[in-house]
Design an enzyme around this catalytic site. Structure first.
Site, short mmCIF file in Angstrom:
data_model
loop_
_atom_site.label_atom_id
_atom_site.label_comp_id
_atom_site.label_asym_id
_atom_site.label_seq_id
_atom_site.Cartn_x
_atom_site.Cartn_y
_atom_site.Cartn_z
NE ARG A 7 8.60 -50.53 -9.12
CZ ARG A 7 8.38 -51.13 -10.29
NH1 ARG A 7 9.27 -51.95 -10.81
NH2 ARG A 7 7.26 -50.95 -10.93
CB SER A 21 2.95 -53.63 -11.68
OG SER A 21 2.96 -54.48 -12.80
CG ASP A 73 6.36 -59.48 -16.45
OD1 ASP A 73 7.33 -59.30 -15.70
OD2 ASP A 73 5.59 -58.57 -16.82
NE ARG A 90 0.73 -56.12 -15.42
CZ ARG A 90 1.54 -56.89 -16.13
NH1 ARG A 90 1.23 -57.20 -17.37
NH2 ARG A 90 2.67 -57.35 -15.61
NE ARG A 96 -21.26 -46.16 -29.49
CZ ARG A 96 -21.38 -46.65 -30.73
NH1 ARG A 96 -20.41 -46.45 -31.61
NH2 ARG A 96 -22.44 -47.33 -31.07
NE ARG A 99 -21.43 -52.09 -28.00
CZ ARG A 99 -22.44 -52.83 -28.44
NH1 ARG A 99 -22.28 -54.15 -28.55
NH2 ARG A 99 -23.60 -52.30 -28.79
CB SER A 148 -37.42 -45.90 -29.28
OG SER A 148 -38.24 -46.54 -28.33
CG HIS A 187 -27.71 -18.79 -17.01
ND1 HIS A 187 -26.80 -18.93 -16.00
CD2 HIS A 187 -27.55 -17.54 -17.52
CE1 HIS A 187 -26.11 -17.81 -15.88
NE2 HIS A 187 -26.54 -16.96 -16.79
CB THR A 208 16.67 -53.59 -13.68
OG1 THR A 208 15.75 -54.10 -12.70
CG2 THR A 208 16.14 -52.26 -14.20
CB SER A 209 12.20 -56.14 -14.70
OG SER A 209 12.66 -57.38 -14.23
#
Length: 473
Positions: A348, A353, A106, A357, A322, A39, A308, A178, A130-131
């Site tokens: 770790r 993980s 993955d 994401r 918004r 959106r 409205s 105020h 390593t990953s």
């Protein structure tokens, strides 16, 4: 028709449910889609956090690693390098998904998928790594690129509001403390209160972006043991490998110390500046909403916009609303990296993980959206000078008795003009009652601030200033 929900219970029972009769139409309309992407978000920021960019970056990092390893003497051929280069864009996403389902991993799924189209290079893809070599380094690249998308947008908001502040530098308006009537200020000075916070945000975002480092080539627990073994114990070559790959990825420095991952304190720093930006935007747009109610200022209102469905006369500040709504979400996201950093065990744990994401991507997507929306607002702000002056007149403390207790009009000025006691100053009343005589040094402060602080910050972004924001929603 029965469809699987994809959920599994604790006992391994697969849960199924009947499809809703409403679940008809295009497939994408039958699944939840994040409104941040579907959106609101810009195409560039949505792409920055896309799977396409992530997996292409993984392959690029594997290529960087192989190129650096070859240049430092490992038995990697130019033919293998060329094969990897040729297939950087040749990603079989379907095969990768099937491999991940089979392997439950993955990174290895994409190693196998890359190797499938690079059979000669297969033995040296991901060599010694390593990953987190691809995972964390890609995250850092994406964070850096995300900042590079946000920074010009923030600069454009500052530029637009600086123009606004200068245009209304000496237009008097009633100040509020105020949310009660206070001493007069100017519309331009109030805008500079917003600008000052935005300038602080620009400094902070630039700092966070420039302090980002690369994780680099560190191995499984950050000791570089696997690479030391590959280079037969040559520490200098391991350090040079780290430096070379860091430079190839576009970073000036890598973290000297890491565990398996880069410190999750880095994510705290990144999201802190974005959450702080969210607070700034929320304050600005709240002010605009309040001023809209006072009939002093309005955000852009499209020719066919409906305020409205039941009250056609309404002009709701929906863009500012918004921004407040999304800024509130942005501010809350800081709790995710704070908690994640606090519970990283030793070198770790993997409970960061799934969380990362969501939180990292949403923070940048949300910041991107609120800045684009705020730029649109600031490009079309409408000021009603007569209403600004009317607020001063109506709320004059001297006439409060007539207005509040007798329900009459504010007739203080007429009373002064008709009172012989004030005859000596009757000819000076217009000058004495000019609201500009009550705003102190507000105009001078505005011009000094714009000249010395706001405008100089925009110099690095001049080539990206000429972008106008049109909102579809």
């Amino acid at each position: 028709m029965d469809v699987s929900s994809g959920l599994s219970g604790h006992l391994g029972v697969r849960v199924t449910c009947s499809a809703s009769p409403l679940a008809q139409g295009p497939e994408e309309m039958q699944r939840y889609r994040s409104p941040l992407v579907s959106r609101y978000a810009s195409r560039e920021m949505a792409f920055n956090f896309s799977d396409s960019k992530k997996f292409h970056t993984w392959r690029q990092l594997w290529l960087f690693l192989a190129q650096a390893q070859r240049s430092l003497g490992l038995p990697i051929t130019e033919e293998q390098i060329q094969e990897m280069e040729t297939n950087l864009e040749n990603i079989d996403f379907k095969m990768a998904a099937e491999e991940e389902k089979r392997l439950r991993h993955d990174v290895m799924a994409h190693v196998h998928t890359f190797a499938h189209c690079c059979p000669r290079a297969a033995p040296i893809i991901h060599l010694g790594a390593t990953s987190c070599y691809v995972g964390d380094n890609t995250d850092l690249i994406v964070l850096r690129d995300g900042f590079d998308i946000i920074l010009p947008k923030l600069a454009r908001v500052i530029s637009r509001l600086a123009d606004f502040a200068e245009r209304y530098v000496d237009l008097p308006t009633l100040g509020f403390t105020h949310y009660q009537p206070a001493q007069l200020t100017t519309v331009g000075k109030r805008a500079c209160l917003w600008l000052q916070d935005l300038c602080m945000d620009l400094h902070n975002v630039e700092r966070a972006r420039n302090e980002l480092r690369f994780r680099g080539v560190k191995g499984t627990t950050g000791t570089q043991a696997s690479f030391l073994q590959l280079f037969d114990g040559d520490h200098d070559k391991v350090e040079e490998l780290d430096r070379m790959v860091t430079t190839m990825a576009g970073f000036k420095r890598a973290y000297i110390i890491t565990g398996q991952t880069y410190s999750r304190k880095v994510d705290v720093e990144v999201l802190s500046v974005l959450a702080s930006l969210g607070a700034t935007v929320h304050k600005i747009c709240t002010d605009i909403r309040l001023l809209a109610n006072l009939k002093e200022l309005e955000e852009p209102f499209e020719k066919e916009q409906i305020g409205s469905s039941a009250m056609p006369y309404k002009r709701n500040p929906m863009r500012s609303e918004r921004c407040c709504s999304l800024a509130r979400h942005l501010m809350t996201l800081i709790m995710n990296p704070l908690q994640t950093a606090s519970v990283q065990w030793f070198e770790r744990t993997l409970d960061d993980s799934a969380n990362r994401r969501v939180s990292l991507a949403e923070a940048f997507l949300t910041a991107d959206i609120v800045l684009s929306t705020l730029q649109n607002i600031s490009e079309g702000l409408v000021v009603y000078p007569k209403d600004c002056h009317e607020r001063i007149r109506v709320l004059s403390q001297q006439a409060a008795v007539v207005v509040k207790q007798e329900g009459g009009d504010n007739d203080l000025i007429n009373r002064i003009r008709s009172d012989s006691y004030f005859a000596p100053i009757h000819t000076q009343l217009d000058q004495l009652l000019d609201p500009k005589s009550f705003v102190g040094r507000a105009p001078q402060q505005v011009m000094k601030f714009l000249k010395e602080e706001a405008i100089p910050l925009l110099t690095p972004y001049q080539s990206k200033m000429d972008v106008k924001i049109e909102l579809d929603l």
